[in-house]
Write a protein that holds these residues in place. Structure first.
Motif, PDB file in Angstrom:
ATOM      1  N   PRO A  13       0.897  -1.292   0.010  1.00 20.26           N
ATOM      2  CA  PRO A  13       0.107  -0.003   0.094  1.00 20.26           C
ATOM      3  C   PRO A  13       0.924   1.245   0.082  1.00 20.26           C
ATOM      4  CG  PRO A  13      -0.078  -1.187   2.137  1.00 20.26           C
ATOM      5  CD  PRO A  13       0.924  -2.066   1.338  1.00 20.26           C
ATOM      6  N   VAL A  14       0.226   2.098  -0.739  1.00 14.34           N
ATOM      7  CA  VAL A  14       1.235   3.496  -0.839  1.00 14.34           C
ATOM      8  C   VAL A  14       0.919   4.376   0.403  1.00 14.34           C
ATOM      9  CG1 VAL A  14       1.614   5.577  -2.259  1.00 14.34           C
ATOM     10  CG2 VAL A  14       1.064   3.349  -3.182  1.00 14.34           C
ATOM     11  N   ARG A  15       1.745   4.922   0.920  1.00 20.00           N
ATOM     12  CA  ARG A  15       1.577   5.572   2.120  1.00 20.00           C
ATOM     13  C   ARG A  15       0.976   6.975   1.832  1.00 20.00           C
ATOM     14  NH1 ARG A  15       5.141   5.101   6.896  1.00 20.00           N
ATOM     15  NH2 ARG A  15       4.689   6.997   7.441  1.00 20.00           N
ATOM     16  N   GLN A  16      -0.012   7.713   2.417  1.00 22.53           N
ATOM     17  CA  GLN A  16      -0.623   8.706   2.324  1.00 22.53           C
ATOM     18  C   GLN A  16       0.478   9.873   1.755  1.00 22.53           C
ATOM     19  OE1 GLN A  16      -4.254   8.986   2.010  1.00 22.53           O
ATOM     20  NE2 GLN A  16      -3.638  11.033   1.130  1.00 22.53           N
ATOM     21  N   GLU A  17       1.436  10.483   2.576  1.00 21.21           N
ATOM     22  CA  GLU A  17       2.227  11.227   2.202  1.00 21.21           C
ATOM     23  C   GLU A  17       2.841  11.134   0.601  1.00 21.21           C
ATOM     24  OE1 GLU A  17       2.394   9.208   4.985  1.00 21.21           O
ATOM     25  OE2 GLU A  17       4.499   9.672   5.918  1.00 21.21           O
ATOM     26  N   VAL A  18       3.019   9.822   0.145  1.00 21.02           N
ATOM     27  CA  VAL A  18       3.411   9.575  -1.163  1.00 21.02           C
ATOM     28  C   VAL A  18       2.527   9.891  -2.111  1.00 21.02           C
ATOM     29  CG1 VAL A  18       4.306   7.696  -2.555  1.00 21.02           C
ATOM     30  CG2 VAL A  18       5.232   7.750  -0.243  1.00 21.02           C
ATOM     31  N   ILE A  19       1.342   9.709  -1.657  1.00 24.67           N
ATOM     32  CA  ILE A  19      -0.151   9.863  -2.624  1.00 24.67           C
ATOM     33  C   ILE A  19      -0.277  11.405  -2.594  1.00 24.67           C
ATOM     34  CG2 ILE A  19      -2.495   9.628  -2.599  1.00 24.67           C
ATOM     35  CD1 ILE A  19      -2.356   7.031  -1.261  1.00 24.67           C
ATOM     36  N   ASN A  20       0.041  12.086  -1.481  1.00 22.71           N
ATOM     37  CA  ASN A  20       0.021  13.698  -1.852  1.00 22.71           C
ATOM     38  C   ASN A  20       0.865  14.010  -2.726  1.00 22.71           C
ATOM     39  OD1 ASN A  20      -2.136  13.344   0.183  1.00 22.71           O
ATOM     40  ND2 ASN A  20      -0.921  13.936   1.828  1.00 22.71           N
ATOM     41  N   GLU A  21       2.234  13.554  -2.564  1.00 23.70           N
ATOM     42  CA  GLU A  21       3.134  14.083  -3.413  1.00 23.70           C
ATOM     43  C   GLU A  21       3.018  13.863  -4.960  1.00 23.70           C
ATOM     44  OE1 GLU A  21       6.470  15.473  -2.933  1.00 23.70           O
ATOM     45  OE2 GLU A  21       5.904  15.999  -0.859  1.00 23.70           O
ATOM     46  N   MET A  22       2.483  12.574  -5.131  1.00 23.20           N
ATOM     47  CA  MET A  22       2.192  12.112  -6.337  1.00 23.20           C
ATOM     48  C   MET A  22       1.076  12.523  -7.239  1.00 23.20           C
ATOM     49  SD  MET A  22       4.832  10.262  -7.391  1.00 23.20           S
ATOM     50  CE  MET A  22       3.764   9.678  -8.860  1.00 23.20           C
ATOM     51  N   LEU A  23       0.062  13.016  -6.542  1.00 23.17           N
ATOM     52  CA  LEU A  23      -1.227  13.491  -7.045  1.00 23.17           C
ATOM     53  C   LEU A  23      -1.146  14.468  -8.183  1.00 23.17           C
ATOM     54  CD1 LEU A  23      -3.895  13.320  -4.259  1.00 23.17           C
ATOM     55  CD2 LEU A  23      -4.072  12.287  -6.343  1.00 23.17           C
ATOM     56  N   PRO A  24      -0.261  15.629  -7.983  1.00 20.63           N
ATOM     57  CA  PRO A  24      -0.206  16.815  -9.095  1.00 20.63           C
ATOM     58  C   PRO A  24       0.294  15.910 -10.293  1.00 20.63           C
ATOM     59  CG  PRO A  24       0.958  17.483  -7.079  1.00 20.63           C
ATOM     60  CD  PRO A  24       0.534  15.872  -6.871  1.00 20.63           C
ATOM     61  N   TYR A  25       1.173  14.991 -10.304  1.00 17.71           N
ATOM     62  CA  TYR A  25       1.644  14.365 -11.415  1.00 17.71           C
ATOM     63  C   TYR A  25       0.755  13.093 -11.941  1.00 17.71           C
ATOM     64  CZ  TYR A  25       5.661  16.831  -9.204  1.00 17.71           C
ATOM     65  OH  TYR A  25       6.319  17.836  -8.744  1.00 17.71           O
ATOM     66  N   LEU A  26      -0.308  12.848 -11.386  1.00 21.36           N
ATOM     67  CA  LEU A  26      -1.253  12.131 -11.965  1.00 21.36           C
ATOM     68  C   LEU A  26      -2.336  12.925 -12.751  1.00 21.36           C
ATOM     69  CD1 LEU A  26      -1.594   9.468  -9.110  1.00 21.36           C
ATOM     70  CD2 LEU A  26       0.067   9.315 -10.967  1.00 21.36           C
ATOM     71  N   GLY A  27      -2.335  14.248 -12.411  1.00 15.26           N
ATOM     72  CA  GLY A  27      -3.351  15.073 -12.940  1.00 15.26           C
ATOM     73  C   GLY A  27      -2.985  16.411 -13.658  1.00 15.26           C
ATOM     74  N   ILE A  28      -2.329  17.169 -12.951  1.00 18.39           N
ATOM     75  CA  ILE A  28      -2.264  18.579 -13.872  1.00 18.39           C
ATOM     76  C   ILE A  28      -0.725  18.398 -14.349  1.00 18.39           C
ATOM     77  CG2 ILE A  28      -1.672  20.959 -13.237  1.00 18.39           C
ATOM     78  CD1 ILE A  28      -3.401  20.224 -10.556  1.00 18.39           C
ATOM     79  N   TYR A  30       1.063  16.281 -15.775  1.00 23.33           N
ATOM     80  CA  TYR A  30       1.167  14.930 -16.507  1.00 23.33           C
ATOM     81  C   TYR A  30       2.350  14.742 -17.746  1.00 23.33           C
ATOM     82  CZ  TYR A  30      -1.358  17.630 -20.068  1.00 23.33           C
ATOM     83  OH  TYR A  30      -1.698  18.377 -20.848  1.00 23.33           O
ATOM     84  N   GLY A  31       3.113  15.698 -17.681  1.00 25.64           N
ATOM     85  CA  GLY A  31       4.003  15.840 -18.861  1.00 25.64           C
ATOM     86  C   GLY A  31       5.150  14.762 -19.054  1.00 25.64           C
ATOM     87  N   ASN A  32       5.368  14.108 -20.277  1.00 27.05           N
ATOM     88  CA  ASN A  32       6.495  13.027 -20.319  1.00 27.05           C
ATOM     89  C   ASN A  32       7.977  13.881 -19.977  1.00 27.05           C
ATOM     90  OD1 ASN A  32       8.512  11.612 -21.287  1.00 27.05           O
ATOM     91  ND2 ASN A  32       7.143  10.922 -23.031  1.00 27.05           N
ATOM     92  N   ARG A  41       9.343  19.484 -19.532  1.00 25.84           N
ATOM     93  CA  ARG A  41      10.550  20.215 -18.639  1.00 25.84           C
ATOM     94  C   ARG A  41      10.154  20.271 -17.211  1.00 25.84           C
ATOM     95  NH1 ARG A  41      10.735  23.613 -22.946  1.00 25.84           N
ATOM     96  NH2 ARG A  41      10.520  25.369 -21.355  1.00 25.84           N
ATOM     97  N   SER A  42       9.136  20.429 -16.958  1.00 22.38           N
ATOM     98  CA  SER A  42       8.513  20.593 -15.505  1.00 22.38           C
ATOM     99  C   SER A  42       8.454  19.302 -14.846  1.00 22.38           C
ATOM    100  CB  SER A  42       6.987  21.268 -15.379  1.00 22.38           C
ATOM    101  OG  SER A  42       6.553  21.195 -14.178  1.00 22.38           O
ATOM    102  N   ALA A  43       7.954  18.284 -15.589  1.00 21.71           N
ATOM    103  CA  ALA A  43       7.990  16.976 -14.891  1.00 21.71           C
ATOM    104  C   ALA A  43       9.360  16.497 -14.752  1.00 21.71           C
ATOM    105  CB  ALA A  43       7.271  15.960 -15.997  1.00 21.71           C
ATOM    106  N   LYS A  44      10.328  16.697 -15.676  1.00 22.98           N
ATOM    107  CA  LYS A  44      11.679  16.485 -15.703  1.00 22.98           C
ATOM    108  C   LYS A  44      12.426  17.090 -14.248  1.00 22.98           C
ATOM    109  CE  LYS A  44      15.928  15.421 -17.406  1.00 22.98           C
ATOM    110  NZ  LYS A  44      16.530  13.948 -17.515  1.00 22.98           N
ATOM    111  N   ARG A  45      12.039  18.286 -14.213  1.00 26.75           N
ATOM    112  CA  ARG A  45      12.618  19.047 -12.773  1.00 26.75           C
ATOM    113  C   ARG A  45      11.913  18.228 -11.516  1.00 26.75           C
ATOM    114  NH1 ARG A  45      11.898  23.486 -15.761  1.00 26.75           N
ATOM    115  NH2 ARG A  45       9.686  23.943 -15.006  1.00 26.75           N
ATOM    116  N   ALA A  46      10.879  17.893 -11.550  1.00 25.86           N
ATOM    117  CA  ALA A  46      10.395  17.019 -10.373  1.00 25.86           C
ATOM    118  C   ALA A  46      11.011  15.885 -10.157  1.00 25.86           C
ATOM    119  CB  ALA A  46       8.779  16.988 -10.811  1.00 25.86           C
ATOM    120  N   MET A  47      11.091  15.174 -11.190  1.00 24.14           N
ATOM    121  CA  MET A  47      11.748  13.946 -11.300  1.00 24.14           C
ATOM    122  C   MET A  47      13.154  13.798 -10.756  1.00 24.14           C
ATOM    123  SD  MET A  47      11.641  10.829 -14.237  1.00 24.14           S
ATOM    124  CE  MET A  47      13.411  11.391 -15.087  1.00 24.14           C
TER     125      MET A  47
END
Ligand SMILES: Cc1ncc(COP(=O)(O)O)c(C=O)c1O
Length: 150
Positions: A13-28, A30-32, A41-47
């Motif tokens: 199971p994914v911890r709530q803190e991880v879900i919170n961190e990941m949520l923006p990248y599953l929706g808004i 979403y860049g490759n 480029r924004s997704a690359k910076r986050a990665m």
């Protein structure tokens, strides 16, 4: 029902803190990250930020952290990568007969390209008799995969 789950190597199971961190990248966001336009480029910076955070947590360097899509990809990358990169030091791999197929198939592929692979039996304690009796005296580069010797 009272469940005791012990297979966290398979899924967890994914911890709530991880879900919170990941949520923006599953929706808004979403860049490759391999793409050149701004959401990429924004997704690359986050990665890269995530890579630095993982490296810091593991006391590693960011360029030592690889993100993979699944366990099988990780097995393939680690086993074939280490074996190929170090084949000048030796071509003998030691594993056990009870490994996941992603491990066994990686070893089989290496075997077909000239590596020697020893598939150990395990006893009822999952202890490698091979290690315990110290018969592993071949020279060469060995990879001991999964499970822990007693
Ligand atoms: C050692 C090992 N490799 C690979 C896998 C398979 O992982 P995935 O389904 O993410 O490819 C597992 C799953 O339990 C595993 O334990």
């Amino acid at each position: 029902m009272n469940i005791r789950y012990f297979d966290h190597a398979a899924t967890t199971p994914v911890r709530q803190e991880v879900i919170n961190e990941m949520l923006p990248y599953l929706g808004i966001e979403y860049g490759n990250p391999s793409s050149m336009y701004s959401i990429g480029r924004s997704a690359k910076r986050a990665m890269e930020k995530a890579r630095r955070r993982v490296a810091y947590a593991l006391n590693a360097k960011p360029n030592e952290i690889y993100f993979t899509s699944c366990g099988s990809e990780s097995d393939n990358l680690a086993i074939k990568g280490i074996a190929e990169a170090n084949k000048n030091k030796g071509k003998h791999i030691i594993t056990t007969k009870i490994e996941h197929h992603a491990v066994l198939n990686s070893c089989k592929t290496l075997e077909e390209s000239g590596f020697e692979v020893t598939y150990l039996n395990v006893d009822s304690n999952r202890v490698y008799k091979y290690w315990r009796t110290n018969k592993c005296n071949k020279t060469g580069y060995n990879i001991n995969i999964n499970y822990v010797c007693k």
